[in-house]
Design an enzyme around this catalytic site. Structure first.
Site, short mmCIF file in Angstrom:
data_model
loop_
_atom_site.label_atom_id
_atom_site.label_comp_id
_atom_site.label_asym_id
_atom_site.label_seq_id
_atom_site.Cartn_x
_atom_site.Cartn_y
_atom_site.Cartn_z
N LYS A 28 -4.77 2.15 -4.64
CA LYS A 28 -4.59 3.50 -4.70
C LYS A 28 -5.76 4.29 -5.16
O LYS A 28 -6.14 5.26 -4.52
CB LYS A 28 -3.24 3.99 -5.79
CG LYS A 28 -2.83 5.14 -5.62
CD LYS A 28 -2.23 5.84 -6.81
CE LYS A 28 -2.99 6.37 -7.64
NZ LYS A 28 -2.49 7.00 -9.01
N ASP A 64 0.94 6.99 -4.13
CA ASP A 64 1.44 6.97 -5.57
C ASP A 64 2.99 7.22 -5.55
O ASP A 64 3.65 7.02 -4.50
CB ASP A 64 0.54 8.23 -6.30
CG ASP A 64 1.05 9.40 -5.69
OD1 ASP A 64 1.80 9.57 -4.59
OD2 ASP A 64 0.85 10.50 -6.44
#
Ligand code: SF4
Length: 274
Positions: free
Chosen positions: A145, A163
């Site tokens: 991420k 996320d």
């Protein structure tokens, strides 16, 4: 342009509908239409962390775990004034670093991560942030991420940032059924060309933070309600839904303290909504 009401996408009042199986082509069309609508709702979508170079974005993204971007933006000016480079950060006194990072929560673990990744940058990459996913994920404390945030926003390399907001909305939109961020990334990547990935990520996260919240999505005030298979999961009464809106949609500033010029509702006060 879609307005902040339920008639934004096509002018139809949304109705709660039974979930039906979609063909892949149908899903691609729906997904791209949602992306186009979100682009109209959030033409200013962008990373909500303040940064001036890839190193600052990398560190700010690591610090953003379990806190708001606003809180990180309030913390990083002092941090980067004291430790402007990986070399400076790698030799920081851990206690002094923890003290600066305290407001972001989990500050001991975050100080360790920041020290370790700065040392890695210094020792393995000549003090520069690498521009590939493979290299970025070798840095301690850096996962896919964070790597995708840095690639997309500091290097212009397309990346999908999964996320908590992105994962939740992708499931609500029917783009994936997975809880696993890597699988979510894969599933969504199959619906869009790479050139859409970075901005799509910003728009979806913007929508998740402002309207499509985890516990109480504001369906009754949602511009993409007519396109959304999860319409009705949240508050459908327009007046009550309006009260759930956050940041500029709810009449308050966004999260950046140094925003781009087209960002609405600035400057942010020190204590905006979380
Ligand atoms: S769940 Fe509700 S708030 Fe979220 S996108 Fe769908 S209609 Fe909008």
């Amino acid at each position: 342009m879609a307005t902040n009401g339920t008639s934004g996408a096509g002018g139809r009042a949304p109705v709660k509908k039974a979930k039906v199986a979609q063909t892949h082509t149908g899903l691609v069309r729906q997904a791209r239409r949602i992306n186009r609508e979100l682009a109209e709702v959030y033409p200013y979508a962008h990373p909500e962390l303040d940064f001036e170079n890839p190193f600052q974005l990398l560190v700010a993204t690591v610090l953003s775990a379990q806190t708001t971007d606003l809180r990180v933006n309030q913390t990083t000016p002092a941090l980067f004034a004291k430790y402007p480079t990986p070399e400076d950060m790698a030799v920081a006194d851990p206690e002094a670093l923890e003290e600066i990072l305290r407001p972001t929560g989990f500050f001991r673990a975050k100080a360790k991560s920041v020290l370790a990744l700065s040392a890695d940058l210094r020792d393995k990459f000549d003090g520069e942030v690498p521009g590939t996913l493979e290299d970025l994920v070798t840095l301690r404390g850096v996962g896919r991420k964070t790597a995708n945030v840095v690639l997309g926003n500091a290097f212009g390399v397309p990346g999908i940032t999964v996320d908590t907001h992105f994962g939740r909305l992708a499931r609500r939109f029917g783009w994936t059924t997975s809880q696993d961020p890597v699988k979510v990334e894969e599933d969504v990547a199959g619906l869009f060309p790479p050139s859409d990935w970075t901005m799509l990520s910003h728009r979806v996260v913007f929508h998740g933070r402002r309207i499509c919240h985890a516990r109480k999505p504001a369906c009754g005030a949602c511009p993409i309600a007519p396109l959304c298979p999860a319409y009705g999961e949240g508050e459908t009464d327009p007046v009550k839904a309006e009260k759930l809106l956050k940041y500029e949609k709810g009449g308050a500033p966004g999260q950046r303290l140094k925003p781009p010029p087209d960002y609405p509702g600035q400057p942010a006060p020190p204590l905006a909504a979380s």
